[in-house]
Write a protein that holds these residues in place. Structure first.
Motif, PDB file in Angstrom:
ATOM      1  N   CYS A 189      40.295  31.088  37.213  1.00 50.92           N
ATOM      2  CA  CYS A 189      41.017  29.845  36.899  1.00 50.92           C
ATOM      3  C   CYS A 189      41.405  29.798  35.424  1.00 50.92           C
ATOM      4  CB  CYS A 189      40.166  28.633  37.250  1.00 50.92           C
ATOM      5  SG  CYS A 189      39.854  28.418  39.008  1.00 50.92           S
ATOM      6  N   SER A 238      48.380  26.960  40.075  1.00 47.17           N
ATOM      7  CA  SER A 238      47.449  27.810  40.830  1.00 47.17           C
ATOM      8  C   SER A 238      46.035  27.704  40.259  1.00 47.17           C
ATOM      9  CB  SER A 238      47.918  29.264  40.796  1.00 47.17           C
ATOM     10  OG  SER A 238      49.194  29.408  41.380  1.00 47.17           O
ATOM     11  N   LEU A 269      43.016  25.978  42.363  1.00 38.81           N
ATOM     12  CA  LEU A 269      41.841  26.788  42.699  1.00 38.81           C
ATOM     13  C   LEU A 269      40.573  26.126  42.163  1.00 38.81           C
ATOM     14  CD1 LEU A 269      40.666  29.407  43.898  1.00 38.81           C
ATOM     15  CD2 LEU A 269      41.103  30.513  41.680  1.00 38.81           C
ATOM     16  N   THR A 302      37.572  24.625  44.767  1.00 37.61           N
ATOM     17  CA  THR A 302      36.428  25.531  44.939  1.00 37.61           C
ATOM     18  C   THR A 302      35.273  25.277  43.987  1.00 37.61           C
ATOM     19  OG1 THR A 302      37.398  27.184  43.434  1.00 37.61           O
ATOM     20  CG2 THR A 302      37.933  27.380  45.780  1.00 37.61           C
TER      21      THR A 302
END
Length: 299
Positions: free
Chosen positions: A47, A98, A102, A106
């Motif tokens: 990330c 993105s 993410l 998560t």
């Protein structure tokens, strides 16, 4: 060079090594063997790489006109015309989205927020703070600390006051070293000030003095860290204090920082101290020595 290759280069993959700080809390807590925590730290690393790339692309977009006048930065993809403005904008948005998506899907909420704050600070730095003397260095230090805290939050391992204090002193010295390198380069080009920065060449001596003081503070904080209850518990010798072998860490870190400043003053370092260290044999030996020391103390 193909457009895809130029775009990949503009994303600064070599700088991803800085995001390895996300693993530091887990490793230093001797919990890297816990697979779930290690996986979470790895996701935080990914990330951070994505949002960092978004920040680098945004920085190149903001500075593209000025970069074209710089003998080194003119080779950057956007400034050189190898990456179109539209392509950089799209890639920046995709990388940022993105990375954030993410993180939010998560990782624990705290880790996701820290990664979001990292991206926000990167953008504020690129468009404003890097032009303010002093605040630019504080922002760079904060970005390193956000990497550290994001990794700790993702893995569920708290970052001790000693660890973040040590990291702050270390990266303050390296951030000031980076500014000193830029000022030396400007002086060699006959400039009076850094373009698009608040620094003047006359600030060089002060920047170097403060940077060396930060290096000394790094060693002092490390020495105090070695005397902390946490370090005694992890690396104790059974006598209520850290193992005498642990004190070699102060020698290694202090020697490495002294060498970094010496090499910079001798004009043998590029523009980024961290990237230089990743290619410098002596720095790699120092890093390997610290790892070996940690393994020996843990055994």
């Amino acid at each position: 060079m193909s457009a895809a290759t130029a775009l990949l280069r503009a994303a600064r993959p070599l700088h991803f090594a800085k995001n390895l700080l996300a693993f530091a809390p887990l490793v230093l807590a001797h919990r890297a063997g816990e697979s779930e925590r290690l996986a979470a730290a790895a996701i935080a690393f990914v990330c951070l790489c994505l949002v960092a790339s978004a920040g680098y692309l945004a920085n190149d977009l903001a500075d593209r006109e000025g970069d074209r006048a710089d003998p080194v930065r003119r080779a950057r993809g956007v400034a050189a015309g190898e990456v179109s403005v539209r392509g950089a904008l799209v890639a920046c948005a995709v990388a940022a989205a993105s990375g954030l998506a993410l993180a939010w899907t998560t990782l624990p909420g705290e880790a996701a927020r820290l990664i979001g704050n990292y991206l926000l600070l990167t953008l504020v730095y690129s468009f404003a703070l890097k032009r303010v003397v002093g605040l630019d260095v504080l922002a760079l230090v904060a970005l390193y600390l956000l990497r550290l805290f994001a990794g700790g939050a993702a893995a569920g391992v708290p970052v001790s006051d000693w660890l973040w204090s040590l990291a702050a002193a270390l990266f303050a010295s390296l951030a000031l070293l980076k500014r000193a390198l830029a000022l030396r380069a400007a002086r060699e080009r006959g400039l009076d000030a850094l373009p698009r920065r608040g620094y003047r060449v006359a600030h060089l001596a002060a920047v170097e003095r403060v940077g060396v003081l930060a290096a000394v503070a790094t060693v002092v904080v490390l020495a105090l860290y070695l005397r902390s209850d946490t370090m005694v518990r992890l690396y104790g010798s059974g006598s209520g204090s850290a193992s005498p072998l642990a004190w070699l860490a102060c020698v290694i870190v202090g020697g490495w920082l002294a060498r970094m400043w010496h090499v910079a003053r001798a004009g043998r370092m590029g523009g980024d101290p961290v990237l230089f260290a990743l290619r410098d044999p002596a720095s790699l030996v120092a890093g390997a020595a610290l790892v070996g020391l940690g393994v020996a103390l843990s055994g």
